[in-house]
Write an enzyme that holds these catalytic residues in place. Sequence first.
Site, mmCIF file in Angstrom:
data_model
loop_
_atom_site.group_PDB
_atom_site.id
_atom_site.type_symbol
_atom_site.label_atom_id
_atom_site.label_comp_id
_atom_site.label_asym_id
_atom_site.label_seq_id
_atom_site.Cartn_x
_atom_site.Cartn_y
_atom_site.Cartn_z
ATOM 1 N N THR A 1 0.803 -1.225 0.000
ATOM 2 C CA THR A 1 0.000 0.000 0.000
ATOM 3 C C THR A 1 0.836 1.274 0.000
ATOM 4 O OG1 THR A 1 -1.423 1.328 1.465
ATOM 5 C CG2 THR A 1 -0.158 -0.395 2.518
ATOM 6 N N TYR B 1 -1.683 0.094 10.919
ATOM 7 C CA TYR B 1 -1.948 -0.576 9.635
ATOM 8 C C TYR B 1 -0.703 -0.523 8.743
ATOM 9 C CZ TYR B 1 -3.691 -0.952 4.794
ATOM 10 O OH TYR B 1 -3.869 -1.291 3.471
ATOM 11 N N GLU C 1 0.217 3.628 1.824
ATOM 12 C CA GLU C 1 0.322 4.052 3.225
ATOM 13 C C GLU C 1 1.739 3.839 3.764
ATOM 14 O OE1 GLU C 1 -1.837 5.254 5.932
ATOM 15 O OE2 GLU C 1 -2.710 6.086 4.122
ATOM 16 N N LYS D 1 1.736 -3.522 7.394
ATOM 17 C CA LYS D 1 1.950 -3.716 5.951
ATOM 18 C C LYS D 1 3.435 -3.559 5.579
ATOM 19 C CE LYS D 1 -2.193 -4.398 3.966
ATOM 20 N NZ LYS D 1 -2.503 -5.407 2.956
HETATM 21 P P1 NAP Z 1 -11.509 -4.610 1.960
HETATM 22 O O1 NAP Z 1 -12.659 -4.300 1.082
HETATM 23 O O2 NAP Z 1 -11.465 -4.074 3.349
HETATM 24 O O3 NAP Z 1 -11.392 -6.222 2.024
HETATM 25 C C1 NAP Z 1 -10.564 -6.857 2.958
HETATM 26 C C2 NAP Z 1 -10.803 -8.332 2.881
HETATM 27 O O4 NAP Z 1 -9.973 -8.982 3.861
HETATM 28 C C3 NAP Z 1 -12.257 -8.755 3.214
HETATM 29 O O5 NAP Z 1 -12.591 -9.854 2.406
HETATM 30 C C4 NAP Z 1 -12.138 -9.193 4.659
HETATM 31 O O6 NAP Z 1 -13.127 -10.126 5.050
HETATM 32 C C5 NAP Z 1 -10.774 -9.871 4.618
HETATM 33 N N1 NAP Z 1 -10.186 -10.068 5.954
HETATM 34 C C6 NAP Z 1 -10.113 -9.196 6.976
HETATM 35 N N2 NAP Z 1 -9.526 -9.770 8.037
HETATM 36 C C7 NAP Z 1 -9.232 -11.047 7.672
HETATM 37 C C8 NAP Z 1 -8.658 -12.144 8.333
HETATM 38 N N3 NAP Z 1 -8.245 -12.073 9.609
HETATM 39 N N4 NAP Z 1 -8.510 -13.305 7.667
HETATM 40 C C9 NAP Z 1 -8.936 -13.419 6.376
HETATM 41 N N5 NAP Z 1 -9.496 -12.413 5.702
HETATM 42 C C10 NAP Z 1 -9.650 -11.240 6.337
HETATM 43 O O7 NAP Z 1 -10.126 -4.186 1.268
HETATM 44 P P2 NAP Z 1 -9.821 -3.852 -0.267
HETATM 45 O O8 NAP Z 1 -10.053 -2.396 -0.485
HETATM 46 O O9 NAP Z 1 -10.474 -4.833 -1.133
HETATM 47 O O10 NAP Z 1 -8.238 -4.043 -0.294
HETATM 48 C C11 NAP Z 1 -7.656 -5.300 -0.592
HETATM 49 C C12 NAP Z 1 -6.246 -5.341 -0.031
HETATM 50 O O11 NAP Z 1 -5.469 -4.309 -0.613
HETATM 51 C C13 NAP Z 1 -6.144 -5.133 1.470
HETATM 52 O O12 NAP Z 1 -5.063 -5.927 1.934
HETATM 53 C C14 NAP Z 1 -5.797 -3.669 1.625
HETATM 54 O O13 NAP Z 1 -5.103 -3.446 2.826
HETATM 55 C C15 NAP Z 1 -4.930 -3.466 0.410
HETATM 56 N N6 NAP Z 1 -4.930 -2.124 -0.176
HETATM 57 C C16 NAP Z 1 -6.108 -1.496 -0.473
HETATM 58 C C17 NAP Z 1 -6.091 -0.253 -1.091
HETATM 59 C C18 NAP Z 1 -7.363 0.465 -1.454
HETATM 60 O O14 NAP Z 1 -7.301 1.679 -1.682
HETATM 61 N N7 NAP Z 1 -8.477 -0.226 -1.564
HETATM 62 C C19 NAP Z 1 -4.848 0.353 -1.408
HETATM 63 C C20 NAP Z 1 -3.678 -0.332 -1.112
HETATM 64 C C21 NAP Z 1 -3.712 -1.564 -0.514
HETATM 65 P P3 NAP Z 1 -14.586 -9.638 5.583
HETATM 66 O O15 NAP Z 1 -15.366 -9.310 4.341
HETATM 67 O O16 NAP Z 1 -15.045 -10.843 6.303
HETATM 68 O O17 NAP Z 1 -14.345 -8.453 6.450
HETATM 69 O O1 G4F Z 2 -10.598 6.768 2.644
HETATM 70 P P1 G4F Z 2 -9.626 6.687 3.744
HETATM 71 O O2 G4F Z 2 -10.101 6.114 5.039
HETATM 72 O O3 G4F Z 2 -8.370 5.918 3.173
HETATM 73 P P2 G4F Z 2 -6.827 5.827 3.617
HETATM 74 O O4 G4F Z 2 -6.642 6.122 5.047
HETATM 75 O O5 G4F Z 2 -6.047 6.636 2.656
HETATM 76 O O6 G4F Z 2 -6.532 4.273 3.409
HETATM 77 C C1 G4F Z 2 -6.996 3.581 2.251
HETATM 78 O O7 G4F Z 2 -6.014 3.673 1.249
HETATM 79 C C2 G4F Z 2 -4.760 3.028 1.559
HETATM 80 C C3 G4F Z 2 -3.845 3.255 0.353
HETATM 81 O O8 G4F Z 2 -3.167 4.469 0.514
HETATM 82 C C4 G4F Z 2 -5.018 1.564 1.804
HETATM 83 F F1 G4F Z 2 -3.857 0.918 2.067
HETATM 84 C C5 G4F Z 2 -5.975 1.400 2.971
HETATM 85 O O9 G4F Z 2 -6.268 0.003 3.131
HETATM 86 C C6 G4F Z 2 -7.272 2.137 2.655
HETATM 87 O O10 G4F Z 2 -7.897 1.476 1.583
HETATM 88 O O11 G4F Z 2 -9.077 8.146 4.074
HETATM 89 C C7 G4F Z 2 -8.516 8.976 3.086
HETATM 90 C C8 G4F Z 2 -8.241 10.357 3.675
HETATM 91 C C9 G4F Z 2 -7.482 10.340 5.007
HETATM 92 O O12 G4F Z 2 -6.499 11.336 5.003
HETATM 93 C C10 G4F Z 2 -8.537 10.686 6.030
HETATM 94 O O13 G4F Z 2 -8.044 11.340 7.189
HETATM 95 O O14 G4F Z 2 -9.497 10.984 3.950
HETATM 96 C C11 G4F Z 2 -9.421 11.605 5.215
HETATM 97 N N1 G4F Z 2 -10.785 11.748 5.736
HETATM 98 C C12 G4F Z 2 -11.408 12.930 5.958
HETATM 99 N N2 G4F Z 2 -12.622 12.712 6.479
HETATM 100 C C13 G4F Z 2 -11.606 10.760 6.106
HETATM 101 C C14 G4F Z 2 -12.775 11.369 6.571
HETATM 102 N N3 G4F Z 2 -11.463 9.405 6.048
HETATM 103 C C15 G4F Z 2 -12.510 8.651 6.483
HETATM 104 N N4 G4F Z 2 -12.384 7.290 6.406
HETATM 105 N N5 G4F Z 2 -13.662 9.212 6.980
HETATM 106 C C16 G4F Z 2 -13.836 10.565 7.052
HETATM 107 O O15 G4F Z 2 -14.867 11.061 7.499
#
Ligand code: NAP
Ligand code: G4F
Length: 385
Positions: free
Chosen positions: A133, A157, A135, A161
């Site tokens: 990520t 987190y 992050e 990671k």
């Molecule tokens: P998500 O929607 O939160 O999905 C996370 C998945 O992990 C869900 O299927 C969840 O199951 C499962 N999970 C959580 N805890 C677990 C455990 N203990 N054992 C097995 N499975 C578990 O996340 P996503 O947005 O699809 O992201 C996919 C991956 O990419 C994650 O690793 C995230 O950290 C990483 N990532 C995401 C982003 C982004 O912007 N979306 C960016 C960079 C990296 P449940 O449905 O049961 O909760």
């Molecule tokens: O949407 P966010 O919660 O995503 P964040 O923290 O960037 O993390 C996501 O992206 C990562 C990749 O860079 C992944 F690894 C991670 O698993 C996840 O998918 O927040 C984005 C930004 C932050 O700066 C937060 O402080 O939005 C700001 N924010 C402002 N108001 C808020 C809010 N975030 C959330 N969740 N809720 C608010 O009300």
Amino acid sequence: MAKKALITGITGQDGAYLTEFLIKKGYVVHGIKRRSSLLNTDRIDHLYQDPHIEKRDFILHYGDLSDSMNITRIIQECRPDEIYNLGAMSHVKVSFDVPEYTANTDGIGTLRILEAIRLLDMKDHVRMYQASTSELYGLVREVPQTENTPFYPRSPYACAKLYAYWITVNYREAYGLHASNGILFNHESPIRGETFVSRKITRGLSRIALGLQDRLYMGNLSSKRDWGHAKDYIKAMYLILQQEKPDDYVIATGVTTEVREFLRKSFAYIGIELVFKGKEENETGCVVSVDDKIFIEKVSKEHLEKFKSRIKKDPCVIKVDSGYYRPTEVDILLGDPSKANEKLGWKPQYDLDGLISDMVDSDLLLMKRENYLRIGGYNILNYFE
Ligand code: NAP
Ligand code: G4F
């Protein structure tokens, strides 16, 4: 023989899109889902196949990344060609509340998969993708961030990671595993979790337009993210595993935008012009004009007059609640995807406007359904996301 993929986190946003994509490519997809007291397979229910069918291309296994024996057994039974480790406690703010659980799942969970591959002597048979990520860059050392930018994690987190990233590199170097990191910047979609900022905005906006909610309470409006569409990003995961040599790649759009601007653009998409006033906790986003034609086209004529009369009384639909602030924030993320462009031939199809329109259209539909239920006398819950 069809290729076999095993996906952890199959019930999540990326897991669902990747499953669809791989099945279309002819893969047999195995997925690990967690046992929960209520079904949690909404995102993949359309792919479900009756377990009594003989030749299935979509098979689910109960499991958890915190359980090494379970992970090892599933890998042994499936003998996948490709493993996509997407499972994680993926919410940055929540990781401050459950740091140990996050380290166990997101950090050690990755080690459990790598160790299983090694112990089962499958290193020459299987390729592994690790969901790393942006992050990791945290308190960024340079802008934009590349594969060579040093990491500075800012949350439990990101720390978990960070371990997962390096243990993946280490197993590649120590044991010759085909294991790669995709360093993905934020990617969203209509099936994004409701508590991430993009979805919170598109759902909240739809509810405000339909009169189901008065306003949205937000956290830090000034942070900047490089937002893409999940449909584009799962293609990069696949491409990373098709490379002859394992490697690490930044996947991003190369454009960064403030949360405030994401709000402004989302409201503008349905004809509402927002202006922001004040600072920090006292900042508000208020409606200064409504484009009737756009609002009627996207929402409805019926809701236009009601919306206008509500905002006459109180035009401030966005307020800040410092409860959403994080103890340590990541202020700006901006990725340089040059390596992925050149080596993988990967380029995103969606820009931010395309992403926002996809999400708002989808949430408007969902919330219109909620509104019908309300009209039909059902109790509609308030959401505080
Ligand atoms: P998500 O929607 O939160 O999905 C996370 C998945 O992990 C869900 O299927 C969840 O199951 C499962 N999970 C959580 N805890 C677990 C455990 N203990 N054992 C097995 N499975 C578990 O996340 P996503 O947005 O699809 O992201 C996919 C991956 O990419 C994650 O690793 C995230 O950290 C990483 N990532 C995401 C982003 C982004 O912007 N979306 C960016 C960079 C990296 P449940 O449905 O049961 O909760
Ligand atoms: O949407 P966010 O919660 O995503 P964040 O923290 O960037 O993390 C996501 O992206 C990562 C990749 O860079 C992944 F690894 C991670 O698993 C996840 O998918 O927040 C984005 C930004 C932050 O700066 C937060 O402080 O939005 C700001 N924010 C402002 N108001 C808020 C809010 N975030 C959330 N969740 N809720 C608010 O009300």
